[in-house]
Write an enzyme that holds these catalytic residues in place. Structure first.
Site, short mmCIF file in Angstrom:
data_model
loop_
_atom_site.label_atom_id
_atom_site.label_comp_id
_atom_site.label_asym_id
_atom_site.label_seq_id
_atom_site.Cartn_x
_atom_site.Cartn_y
_atom_site.Cartn_z
CB SER A 1 -6.99 11.89 -1.10
OG SER A 1 -7.86 12.03 0.00
CE1 TYR B 1 -2.83 11.09 2.15
CE2 TYR B 1 -4.93 12.23 2.40
CZ TYR B 1 -4.20 11.13 1.96
OH TYR B 1 -4.84 10.09 1.34
N1 LIG Z 1 -8.58 5.02 3.34
C1 LIG Z 1 -8.98 6.22 2.94
O1 LIG Z 1 -9.93 6.78 3.50
C2 LIG Z 1 -8.31 6.89 1.76
C3 LIG Z 1 -8.93 8.01 1.22
C4 LIG Z 1 -8.35 8.64 0.13
C5 LIG Z 1 -7.18 8.16 -0.41
N2 LIG Z 1 -6.59 7.09 0.15
C6 LIG Z 1 -5.34 6.62 -0.46
O2 LIG Z 1 -5.48 5.27 -0.82
C7 LIG Z 1 -4.20 4.66 -0.88
C8 LIG Z 1 -4.26 3.31 -0.18
O3 LIG Z 1 -4.53 3.50 1.18
P1 LIG Z 1 -5.48 2.54 2.02
O4 LIG Z 1 -6.63 3.35 2.47
O5 LIG Z 1 -5.72 1.28 1.28
O6 LIG Z 1 -4.58 2.32 3.32
P2 LIG Z 1 -3.75 1.09 3.87
O7 LIG Z 1 -4.63 -0.08 4.12
O8 LIG Z 1 -2.94 1.64 4.99
O9 LIG Z 1 -2.79 0.73 2.64
C9 LIG Z 1 -1.65 1.48 2.34
C10 LIG Z 1 -0.75 0.62 1.47
O10 LIG Z 1 0.40 1.40 1.13
C11 LIG Z 1 1.54 0.60 1.36
N3 LIG Z 1 2.70 1.43 1.66
C12 LIG Z 1 2.83 2.39 2.61
N4 LIG Z 1 4.09 2.88 2.57
C13 LIG Z 1 4.74 2.21 1.58
C14 LIG Z 1 6.05 2.26 1.06
N5 LIG Z 1 6.99 3.09 1.56
N6 LIG Z 1 6.37 1.43 0.04
C15 LIG Z 1 5.47 0.56 -0.45
N7 LIG Z 1 4.21 0.48 0.00
C16 LIG Z 1 3.85 1.29 1.00
C17 LIG Z 1 1.16 -0.31 2.52
O11 LIG Z 1 1.94 -1.51 2.45
P3 LIG Z 1 3.18 -1.88 3.38
O12 LIG Z 1 2.97 -1.22 4.72
O13 LIG Z 1 3.11 -3.37 3.43
O14 LIG Z 1 4.37 -1.37 2.62
C18 LIG Z 1 -0.28 -0.63 2.19
O15 LIG Z 1 -0.35 -1.71 1.30
C19 LIG Z 1 -3.23 5.66 -0.27
O16 LIG Z 1 -2.51 6.31 -1.30
C20 LIG Z 1 -4.13 6.67 0.42
O17 LIG Z 1 -3.55 7.96 0.46
C21 LIG Z 1 -7.12 6.43 1.22
#
Ligand SMILES: NC(=O)c1ccc[n+]([C@@H]2O[C@H](COP(=O)([O-])OP(=O)(O)OC[C@H]3O[C@@H](n4cnc5c(N)ncnc54)[C@H](OP(=O)(O)O)[C@@H]3O)[C@@H](O)[C@H]2O)c1
Length: 251
Positions: free
Chosen positions: A146, A159
């Site tokens: 991130s 985080y």
């Molecule tokens: N959105 C942003 O602005 C942003 C920015 C920088 C980095 N990121 C990173 O991008 C990645 C994806 O996030 P996203 O933005 O796509 O958010 P999201 O839509 O909330 O997706 C998060 C994913 O992680 C899975 N997850 C959470 N806990 C888990 C666990 N214990 N075991 C297996 N899967 C798990 C969730 O699936 P289930 O709940 O079905 O398990 C979901 O598929 C994350 O690592 C986040 O830190 C996001």
């Protein structure tokens, strides 16, 4: 003219956190580019729907329920890749969570959850995939970290710490892996429009504010999927180490 990027087409890519957001967009994008995708997350119904959608479009996909805090679940994910598609070329460690709030709130449970999912979850993926990569003589670890770890801001200290732990881990692993077998890539997204923030804040007013910011500023998750595809779509002797991808207007 080639229809598919040579390096992605035919690759077998396992993705954690594929049930929504960046992971879901990455699964769709890579499958459309000709990769076989193997999907893991806890919401298995969503994964099965995505598998069906990809297969209907002519792609190859499989899914299994994965909680990344369980090492056995990661082993089941990589085993499924090998059973169904014969090998594992790439593991995208994308599953992640955030709990937003000042350190002084002492959200010990939230800190533990972030360490468990964001750090240990990646380690469990490495432990599962490394023996396969070493056995095959090649493999690629892609992690979604991130910009929170690049520009440190209040309320995201823990985080950011978990994401920078993973960044450090991958750099150490890279330096230990100069025999040409393993490639490592850290992708640093900025604000991306996903469900991420829905789980990050308890206070409804703060959540609504963050949601609005995200809706106004956040980029489409497919932008991150394309960045991941770029890293995968390289010749074997080329490693994309770090990629930052953020909204043009993000400070
Ligand atoms: N959105 C942003 O602005 C942003 C920015 C920088 C980095 N990121 C990173 O991008 C990645 C994806 O996030 P996203 O933005 O796509 O958010 P999201 O839509 O909330 O997706 C998060 C994913 O992680 C899975 N997850 C959470 N806990 C888990 C666990 N214990 N075991 C297996 N899967 C798990 C969730 O699936 P289930 O709940 O079905 O398990 C979901 O598929 C994350 O690592 C986040 O830190 C996001």
């Amino acid at each position: 003219m080639r229809r598919f990027p040579v390096a992605i087409h035919g690759k077998v890519v396992a993705i954690t956190g594929a049930s929504s957001g960046i992971g879901e967009a990455t699964a769709r994008h890579l499958a459309a580019e000709g990769a076989a995708v193997v999907l893991g997350a806890r919401r298995i119904d969503r994964l099965y729907r995505l598998v069906a959608e990809i297969e209907t479009a002519g792609g190859r996909a499989a899914a299994t329920r994965v909680d990344v805090i369980e090492p056995d679940d990661l082993r089941a994910l990589v085993d499924l890749a090998v059973e169904r598609f014969g090998r594992l070329d790439v593991l995208v460690g994308n599953a992640g969570i955030s709990r937003i709030g000042p350190v002084a709130d002492l959200d010990v449970a939230g800190w533990s959850a972030m360490v468990d999912v964001n750090v240990k979850g990646i380690l469990h993926g490495i432990a599962a995939a490394m023996p396969i990569f070493r056995g095959q003589g090649s493999g690629h670890l892609v992690t979604v970290v991130s910009t929170a770890g690049l520009k440190i801001v209040p309320t995201q200290a823990v985080y950011a710490g978990t994401k920078n732990a993973v960044r450090t881990l991958l750099e150490g692993l890279r330096q230990e892996s100069t025999d040409g077998v393993l490639r490592t890539t850290s992708i640093s997204p900025g604000y991306v429009r996903t469900e991420f923030i829905d789980h990050a804040v308890d206070d409804p007013a703060v959540r609504e504010q963050v949601r609005q910011n995200m809706a106004e500023l956040g980029i489409d998750p497919v932008a991150v999927a394309r960045a991941i595809a770029f890293a995968i779509d390289q010749p074997e002797d080329v490693e994309i180490g770090d990629l930052t991808i953020r909204p043009t207007r993000q400070g």
